[in-house]
Design a protein around this motif. Structure first.
Motif, short mmCIF file in Angstrom:
data_model
loop_
_atom_site.label_atom_id
_atom_site.label_comp_id
_atom_site.label_asym_id
_atom_site.label_seq_id
_atom_site.Cartn_x
_atom_site.Cartn_y
_atom_site.Cartn_z
N GLY A 8 26.81 70.97 78.12
CA GLY A 8 28.00 70.35 77.54
C GLY A 8 29.08 71.12 76.86
O GLY A 8 30.17 70.56 76.65
N GLY A 9 28.89 72.50 77.07
CA GLY A 9 29.91 73.21 76.25
C GLY A 9 31.05 73.38 77.49
O GLY A 9 31.20 72.87 78.65
N GLY A 10 32.27 73.96 77.07
CA GLY A 10 33.50 73.95 78.03
C GLY A 10 34.41 74.37 77.27
O GLY A 10 34.40 74.70 76.04
N LEU A 11 35.76 74.11 78.07
CA LEU A 11 37.07 74.47 77.20
C LEU A 11 37.77 73.36 76.87
O LEU A 11 37.63 72.39 77.67
N VAL A 12 38.19 73.03 75.63
CA VAL A 12 38.95 71.64 75.44
C VAL A 12 40.14 72.37 74.63
O VAL A 12 40.15 73.31 73.84
N GLN A 13 41.19 71.32 74.43
CA GLN A 13 42.15 71.57 73.47
C GLN A 13 41.80 71.19 72.12
O GLN A 13 41.17 70.46 71.91
N ALA A 14 42.76 71.81 71.22
CA ALA A 14 42.50 71.35 69.82
C ALA A 14 42.80 69.99 69.70
O ALA A 14 43.77 69.39 70.33
N GLY A 15 41.86 69.26 68.88
CA GLY A 15 41.84 67.88 68.66
C GLY A 15 40.87 67.13 69.60
O GLY A 15 40.95 66.04 69.43
N GLY A 16 40.53 67.76 70.44
CA GLY A 16 39.58 67.20 71.50
C GLY A 16 38.25 66.95 71.31
O GLY A 16 37.88 67.56 69.97
N SER A 17 37.43 66.46 71.94
CA SER A 17 35.95 66.22 71.62
C SER A 17 35.07 66.96 72.93
O SER A 17 35.51 67.03 74.02
N LEU A 18 33.74 67.26 72.33
CA LEU A 18 32.79 67.52 73.26
C LEU A 18 31.59 66.91 72.89
O LEU A 18 31.22 66.80 71.63
N ARG A 19 30.55 66.73 73.79
CA ARG A 19 29.17 66.36 73.27
C ARG A 19 28.15 67.28 73.78
O ARG A 19 27.84 67.47 75.11
N LEU A 20 27.47 68.12 73.05
CA LEU A 20 26.51 69.06 73.39
C LEU A 20 24.92 68.45 73.29
O LEU A 20 24.76 67.29 72.52
N SER A 21 24.30 68.73 74.48
CA SER A 21 22.85 68.10 74.59
C SER A 21 21.98 69.24 74.51
O SER A 21 22.36 70.40 75.06
N CYS A 22 20.69 69.17 73.96
CA CYS A 22 19.59 69.90 74.24
C CYS A 22 18.40 69.45 74.69
O CYS A 22 18.00 68.64 73.67
N VAL A 23 18.02 69.84 75.80
CA VAL A 23 16.79 69.12 76.28
C VAL A 23 15.73 70.01 75.91
O VAL A 23 15.65 71.04 76.33
N ALA A 24 14.67 69.71 75.14
CA ALA A 24 13.48 70.45 74.94
C ALA A 24 12.25 69.98 75.61
O ALA A 24 12.12 68.92 76.26
N SER A 25 11.31 71.07 75.93
CA SER A 25 9.93 70.57 76.62
C SER A 25 9.07 71.71 75.66
O SER A 25 9.27 72.73 75.49
N GLY A 26 7.76 71.32 75.98
CA GLY A 26 6.69 72.15 75.80
C GLY A 26 6.38 72.22 74.09
O GLY A 26 5.82 72.94 73.60
#
Length: 119
Positions: A8-26
């Motif tokens: 979910g990371g990336g390049l975004v302009q100030a004021g923008g939004s991102l949603r990070l995800s973390c999938v776990a196993s084990g």
């Protein structure tokens, strides 16, 4: 084998939004305390937000009111909704799972996802 995979990371302009995800196993995901940490270039890794197995949350002062941490135990997935991003939020974001009994808890880290906020 324990795996934590951020996305979910990336390049975004100030004021923008991102949603990070973390999938776990084990790991016993629902019983784990989970957190997002970040590390900017030349800086130490810092805790951004955390959520316990009982859904109690913690936020650092720098992100309070802008970021929201949540978890979906059915999907073994941790999220970080990041709104009103600022250039100082630029960092590699890491997922951390702390699991096991209190006296013998173990930490597991993901490999990170890069967030870049342009001004």
């Amino acid at each position: 084998q324990v795996q934590l995979a951020e996305s979910g990371g990336g390049l975004v302009q100030a004021g923008g939004s991102l949603r990070l995800s973390c999938v776990a196993s084990g790991i016993a995901f629902s019983g784990s305390t989970l957190g997002w940490h970040r590390q900017a270039p030349g800086e130490q890794r810092e805790l951004v937000a955390a959520i316990t197995s009982g859904d109690t949350t913690y936020y650092s002062d720098s992100v309070k009111g802008r970021f929201t941490i949540s978890r979906d135990n059915a999907k073994s997935t941790l999220y970080l909704q990041m709104n009103n991003l600022k250039p100082e939020d630029t960092a590699v974001y890491y997922c951390l799972a702390t699991t096991g009994p209190l006296a013998a808890a173990r930490d597991y880290w993901g490999k990170g996802t890069l967030v870049t906020v342009s001004s």
